[in-house]
Design a protein around this motif. Structure first.
Motif: not given
Length: 140
Positions: A6-16, A74-76, A126-128
Motif C-alpha cells: 500500500f503506497v500512501n501518498l499525500p495529495v492536494r486534490d482528490l478529484a485531480a 520513486i515508485s516503479c 502532485d509531483g510524485h
C-alpha cells in the motif's frame, strides 16, 4: 501468501488524483475511499492510498514533503512491452501528469549482460514520480 503493498501518498486534490489514476486505467476501490482518501487498485497486490493532507497528517509527526520541491521516493511499475510503457506515459500526460526527466539515465539502457531495458517516468498531479520499466525477458 502473496504480500500486498500500500503506497500512501499525500495529495492536494482528490478529484485531480482520481482523474489521473483512473485515466491510467486503474480502478478505485470505493469501499476504502471517502472524502479524504482514494484507494487506487494498481494490481491485486498493489494499492495507492491517496490521502488528502489532513488525513495524511494523522499518520506522521514530521512535515509533509512537497514532491515538487524534494524527492523522497520513486515508485516503479513493470511493463510487459515498450509500447505499454509509452502508452502509460501518454495516458499520464493526458490526465494531468507531467514528464519526469532523468538527470543522467537515458530512456533506453542496457541491462544485465547487455539485455534491453526501457524506461520512462512521469509525475502525478502532485509531483510524485512514477517510473515504468520494460525489461526484455532475458534481462528480467
Amino acid at each position: 501468501m502473496d504480500r500486498m503493498i500500500f503506497v500512501n501518498l499525500p495529495v492536494r486534490d482528490l478529484a485531480a488524483t482520481r482523474r489521473f489514476y483512473t485515466g491510467l486505467g486503474f480502478a478505485v476501490e470505493e469501499t476504502y475511499s471517502d472524502e479524504h482518501c482514494l484507494c487506487v487498485v494498481v494490481s491485486p497486490t498493489i494499492f495507492v492510498m491517496a490521502l488528502d493532507h489532513s488525513r495524511f497528517a494523522d499518520f506522521v509527526t514530521t512535515p509533509i514533503a512537497d514532491p515538487r520541491a524534494t524527492t523522497q521516493l520513486i515508485s516503479c511499475l513493470s511493463m510487459e512491452t515498450r509500447e505499454e510503457a509509452d502508452a502509460f506515459v501518454a495516458a499520464a500526460l493526458a490526465h494531468g501528469g507531467a514528464r519526469h526527466t532523468y538527470p543522467v539515465q537515458p530512456t533506453e539502457m542496457a541491462g544485465p549482460e547487455g539485455e534491453e531495458m526501457y524506461g520512462a517516468a512521469v509525475t502525478d498531479p502532485d509531483g510524485h514520480i512514477w517510473e515504468v520499466l520494460y525489461m526484455a525477458p532475458a534481462a528480467a
